[in-house]
Enzyme design. Structure first.
Site, PDB file in Angstrom:
ATOM      1  N   ALA A  57       0.791  -1.231   0.000  1.00 29.30           N
ATOM      2  CA  ALA A  57       0.000   0.000   0.000  1.00 29.30           C
ATOM      3  C   ALA A  57       0.832   1.293   0.000  1.00 29.30           C
ATOM      4  O   ALA A  57       0.690   2.129  -0.911  1.00 29.30           O
ATOM      5  CB  ALA A  57      -0.983  -0.034   1.167  1.00 29.30           C
ATOM      6  N   ARG A  92      -5.016  -0.010  -9.432  1.00 26.02           N
ATOM      7  CA  ARG A  92      -5.400  -0.983  -8.400  1.00 26.02           C
ATOM      8  C   ARG A  92      -6.426  -0.309  -7.482  1.00 26.02           C
ATOM      9  O   ARG A  92      -6.213   0.816  -7.038  1.00 26.02           O
ATOM     10  CB  ARG A  92      -4.178  -1.474  -7.609  1.00 26.02           C
ATOM     11  CG  ARG A  92      -3.199  -2.269  -8.489  1.00 26.02           C
ATOM     12  CD  ARG A  92      -2.189  -3.045  -7.665  1.00 26.02           C
ATOM     13  NE  ARG A  92      -2.790  -4.170  -6.962  1.00 26.02           N
ATOM     14  CZ  ARG A  92      -2.167  -4.861  -6.010  1.00 26.02           C
ATOM     15  NH1 ARG A  92      -0.937  -4.532  -5.646  1.00 26.02           N
ATOM     16  NH2 ARG A  92      -2.765  -5.875  -5.409  1.00 26.02           N
ATOM     17  N   ASP A 243      -4.183  -2.350   3.798  1.00 25.31           N
ATOM     18  CA  ASP A 243      -4.292  -1.616   2.531  1.00 25.31           C
ATOM     19  C   ASP A 243      -5.319  -0.499   2.621  1.00 25.31           C
ATOM     20  O   ASP A 243      -5.279   0.457   1.831  1.00 25.31           O
ATOM     21  CB  ASP A 243      -4.641  -2.570   1.387  1.00 25.31           C
ATOM     22  CG  ASP A 243      -3.423  -3.406   1.045  1.00 25.31           C
ATOM     23  OD1 ASP A 243      -3.187  -4.413   1.735  1.00 25.31           O
ATOM     24  OD2 ASP A 243      -2.688  -3.023   0.123  1.00 25.31           O
ATOM     25  N   ASN A 253      -6.852  -6.128   4.283  1.00 21.66           N
ATOM     26  CA  ASN A 253      -5.470  -6.532   3.988  1.00 21.66           C
ATOM     27  C   ASN A 253      -5.529  -7.762   3.087  1.00 21.66           C
ATOM     28  O   ASN A 253      -6.614  -8.233   2.711  1.00 21.66           O
ATOM     29  CB  ASN A 253      -4.725  -6.818   5.300  1.00 21.66           C
ATOM     30  CG  ASN A 253      -3.225  -6.985   5.093  1.00 21.66           C
ATOM     31  OD1 ASN A 253      -2.586  -6.149   4.453  1.00 21.66           O
ATOM     32  ND2 ASN A 253      -2.653  -8.065   5.601  1.00 21.66           N
TER      33      ASN A 253
END
Ligand code: MRU
Length: 361
Positions: A57, A92, A243, A253
């Site tokens: 991240a 993403r 994240d 996550n």
């Protein structure tokens, strides 16, 4: 020509020249080869992110910021800037740091006249990279203090981690691995259980490599082994990264994190989540409902790749051709399963009130 060096250690070679090219460690080649990929335009930056040559991240945010600087070098107009921001934002969906860094770049550059935009963009990207590194260092200190305080007189600490949340994922120190590095520096005896983290094996490929570089004893385990180890008292603490964390403390996550949290709760093992405040999405409170979960190509589940005994790269299939597969990349751990959040500002409960206090600081 100016060189814009960024020298946090140990880290990627951001000491490239963002005026021309950004050089980053290609994480898809680890642990077998240490190779760098050169990013010279925004399309290459998007490719590096989607192919997961760079990942994790905080690092996604840092690389996206430099990607904007490179894009502005080619074309500093408003329309080109808008397009680059859109392209990078679409790479993403789950890690909020990517979007956080892009917003910071957009806000910082919008009012800057075109001729000055490139140097302003480099300054902003450097500041984001340095601030994430500083945050990770502070997370390491706070996390190590929490673990020392709660681990009594144990001679050796057994820590379990999932995915890769080390310096590879952040640029320096890491989030979940930062307290481990700090404890090691403080002379504590440690052993780390490393979940392999299927399907992309960030644990086996990246975390194990990082720990080996640092000389930290570790053992790679199959993803399904953690519950068994916890039942047998072989795990003192679980630490993972995040994240995206909601304003109520839900944690998104890598897929499989939720199962570790359930097993940890059932066995009274502390479940710690380490994250910089930049990973908090203050606009949402229900992680399961509101966090977009990336779905990646099913081939990542059914194909495995790596070198054979002769060092030749091979890809093998582990399922029949006729079977379909699904590849959910992240899951959400509800705040009630989180023992504490470790941030650069200290350790706080994963609760709305504590999060609000953190925000108002
Ligand atoms: O898909 P990835 O490899 O980018 O996912 C990374 C993770 O899930 C990490 O645990 C997360 O980014 C933690 S913060 C370093």
């Amino acid at each position: 020509m100016n060189t814009y060096a960024w020298d946090a250690t140990p880290t990627h070679e951001f000491a490239a020249e963002p005026s021309v090219v950004l050089k980053v460690l290609d994480q898809t080649r680890l642990p077998f080869e240490v190779e760098y990929v050169e990013i010279a335009d925004v399309a290459a930056c998007c490719r590096a992110i989607t192919a997961m040559q760079v990942r994790g991240a905080p690092l996604l945010g840092v690389v996206a910021a430099y990607g904007i600087a490179i894009a502005v070098h080619h074309d500093a107009s408003d329309s080109a800037l808008t397009r680059s921001l859109e392209l990078l934002a679409a790479t993403r969906p789950t890690a909020i740091n990517l979007h956080w860094a892009l917003s910071k770049m957009a806000r910082g550059l919008w009012s800057v006249p075109e001729p000055e935009r490139f140097s302003a963009a480099v300054k902003l990207a450097n500041a984001i990279a340095q601030s994430e590194a500083d945050c990770c260092r502070a997370i390491g200190e706070h996390g190590a203090a929490w673990i020392r305080e709660h681990s009594g007189e144990r001679r050796e600490l057994n820590i379990l981690t999932h995915c890769n949340a080390g310096w590879l994922a952040t640029g320096a120190w890491g989030t979940a691995l930062a307290p481990i590095y700090a404890l090691q520096q403080q002379g504590h005896k440690l052993h780390v259980w490393v979940d392999e983290t299927r399907p992309r094996n960030q644990g086996a490929r990246l975390t194990a490599w990082e720990l080996a570089q640092a000389g930290i004893p570790h053992t790679i385990i199959a993803d399904n082994a953690a519950g068994h180890l916890m039942q047998h008292g072989m795990v003192d603490v679980v630490i993972v990264g995040s994240d995206r964390t909601t304003a109520s403390g839900d944690v998104c996550n890598k897929i499989g994190t939720y199962q570790k949290a359930l097993a940890a709760r059932d066995n009274d093992v502390p479940f710690l989540v380490a994250l910089p405040v930049s990973t908090i999405d203050w606009t949402i409170t229900d992680g399961v409902r509101d966090i977009p979960i990336e779905q990646r190509d099913a081939s990542e589940v059914v194909l495995l790749s790596g070198p054979d005994d002769d060092g030749i790269a091979r890809t093998i299939r582990v399922a029949s051709v006729g079977s379909s597969a699904a590849n959910f990349a992240f899951d959400v751990t509800p705040s009630r399963l989180v023992t504490t959040l470790i941030t650069e500002r200290g350790c706080i409960p994963a609760k709305t009130e504590a999060m609000a206090a953190l925000r108002s600081e």
